[in-house]
Motif scaffolding. Structure first.
Motif, short mmCIF file in Angstrom:
data_model
loop_
_atom_site.label_atom_id
_atom_site.label_comp_id
_atom_site.label_asym_id
_atom_site.label_seq_id
_atom_site.Cartn_x
_atom_site.Cartn_y
_atom_site.Cartn_z
N GLN A 24 3.14 24.67 -22.75
CA GLN A 24 2.62 26.03 -22.81
C GLN A 24 1.74 26.18 -24.05
O GLN A 24 1.76 25.33 -24.94
N ASN A 25 0.96 27.26 -24.11
CA ASN A 25 0.02 27.44 -25.21
C ASN A 25 0.68 27.29 -26.57
O ASN A 25 0.21 26.54 -27.43
N GLU A 26 1.79 28.01 -26.77
CA GLU A 26 2.42 28.00 -28.09
C GLU A 26 3.02 26.63 -28.42
O GLU A 26 3.03 26.21 -29.57
N ARG A 27 3.49 25.92 -27.40
CA ARG A 27 4.05 24.58 -27.64
C ARG A 27 2.94 23.60 -27.99
O ARG A 27 3.12 22.72 -28.84
N PHE A 28 1.79 23.75 -27.35
CA PHE A 28 0.70 22.83 -27.67
C PHE A 28 0.16 23.09 -29.07
O PHE A 28 -0.25 22.16 -29.77
N VAL A 29 0.17 24.34 -29.50
CA VAL A 29 -0.24 24.64 -30.87
C VAL A 29 0.71 23.98 -31.86
O VAL A 29 0.28 23.45 -32.89
N GLN A 30 2.01 23.97 -31.54
CA GLN A 30 2.97 23.26 -32.39
C GLN A 30 2.62 21.78 -32.47
O GLN A 30 2.68 21.17 -33.55
N HIS A 54 -6.68 21.38 -19.11
CA HIS A 54 -5.49 22.22 -18.95
C HIS A 54 -5.66 23.53 -19.70
O HIS A 54 -6.29 23.59 -20.76
N TYR A 55 -5.10 24.61 -19.16
CA TYR A 55 -5.32 25.93 -19.75
C TYR A 55 -4.80 26.02 -21.18
O TYR A 55 -5.31 26.80 -21.99
N SER A 56 -3.76 25.24 -21.53
CA SER A 56 -3.23 25.29 -22.88
C SER A 56 -4.21 24.71 -23.90
O SER A 56 -4.02 24.86 -25.10
N HIS A 57 -5.26 24.03 -23.41
CA HIS A 57 -6.30 23.51 -24.28
C HIS A 57 -7.54 24.41 -24.26
O HIS A 57 -8.14 24.67 -25.30
N THR A 58 -7.94 24.85 -23.08
CA THR A 58 -9.21 25.54 -22.93
C THR A 58 -9.11 27.06 -23.03
O THR A 58 -10.12 27.73 -23.23
N ARG A 59 -7.91 27.60 -22.85
CA ARG A 59 -7.73 29.06 -22.93
C ARG A 59 -6.70 29.40 -24.01
O ARG A 59 -5.79 30.18 -23.80
N ASN A 60 -6.86 28.76 -25.13
CA ASN A 60 -5.89 28.89 -26.21
C ASN A 60 -6.63 29.21 -27.50
O ASN A 60 -7.04 28.32 -28.24
#
Length: 205
Positions: A24-30, A54-60
Motif C-alpha cells: 500500500q502507499n504508506e507501506r511503500f513509503v516506509q 503500480h499505484y503505490s509508485h505513481t499515485r503516491n
C-alpha cells in the motif's frame, strides 16, 4: 507483526504488514525511507529508483516528495515491459527461489515430521538471500536489462509487444501511469549500482 518473524533474516531487514496482504502507499513509503537511509543519496550525488506502474509508485504524493527532497529520481518502466526490464525479476528471483526451495528441503530433512511455518521463513529466506544477492547477479541484471551500462539496443524489434490503444493494464498496475520521468531531475549522473526496483504487489510478511 511479531519480532520473532525476523529471526535470522538478512541483516538490516525491514518487515511491515498490511491487513490486505498487499503493498500500500504508506507501506511503500516506509520501504523507501529504509532504502534511502541506507543508500544516503543527496541532490549532488543522486540515485535512481526504477519502478513499475503500480499505484503505490505513481499515485503516491508522499513518495514523490520524499524522493525529491532526498535526491532520488524516479523512473517508471513502460507498461508490458517489466518482464524485460525489472531487474529483480530478470536476474535475482530465479536464483533466489532456487536457493529458497533448497533451504526448505534441507530444513525438512533435518526436522523430520515438522512443517515449515511463518516462524522459519526469516531464517530460510535469509539463507537463500545471502546466496543469491551477489555482485555477479546484480551486475548481470543491470547489463541484461540495458539499465547499466545504458544500452538502448539491448532488445530486438521483434521483442516489442504491439499494444492496441484499447488495451489496459490489469488492476495491479495503473492504466494512467505518470510519464517515465516522475520528477524534475537534473542531468546529474547517479551512482552505478544505486538503482532499486520493487516488484508489484509483493505480500508483506
Amino acid at each position: 507483526m511479531k519480532a520473532e518473524l525476523l529471526d535470522a533474516a538478512p541483516n538490516g531487514s525491514l518487515a511491515v504488514c498490511h491487513k490486505s496482504g498487499w503493498i500500500q502507499n504508506e507501506r511503500f513509503v516506509q520501504w523507501c525511507h529504509h532504502i534511502l537511509s541506507n543508500v544516503k543519496p543527496t541532490k549532488d550525488d543522486p540515485v535512481i529508483l526504477v519502478l513499475d506502474g503500480h499505484y503505490s509508485h505513481t499515485r503516491n504524493v508522499e513518495l514523490l516528495e520524499l524522493a525529491r527532497v532526498n535526491g532520488a529520481h524516479i523512473v517508471c518502466l513502460p507498461p508490458h515491459y517489466t518482464h524485460k526490464m525489472q531487474l529483480l525479476g530478470v536476474a535475482f528471483m530465479l536464483p533466489f527461489k532456487t536457493y529458497y526451495a533448497q533451504a526448505i528441503e534441507q530444513w525438512l530433512k533435518q526436522n523430520a515430521g515438522r512443517v515449515v511455518t511463518h516462524y522459519q521463513v526469516g531464517m530460510l529466506l535469509g539463507d537463500a538471500f545471502n546466496k543469491a544477492a551477489t555482485v555477479a547477479v546484480a551486475t548481470n541484471g543491470f547489463r541484461n536489462t540495458g539499465l547499466y551500462p545504458c544500452n538502448r539496443h539491448i532488445f530486438s524489434d521483434f521483442e516489442f509487444q504491439e499494444v492496441s490503444p484499447n488495451t489496459h493494464e490489469s488492476s495491479d498496475h495503473s492504466s494512467e501511469a505518470l510519464p517515465n520521468r516522475l520528477d524534475d531531475a537534473n542531468t546529474s549522473q547517479p551512482r552505478p549500482g544505486s538503482i532499486s526496483i520493487n516488484e508489484p504487489k509483493t505480500p508483506q510478511n
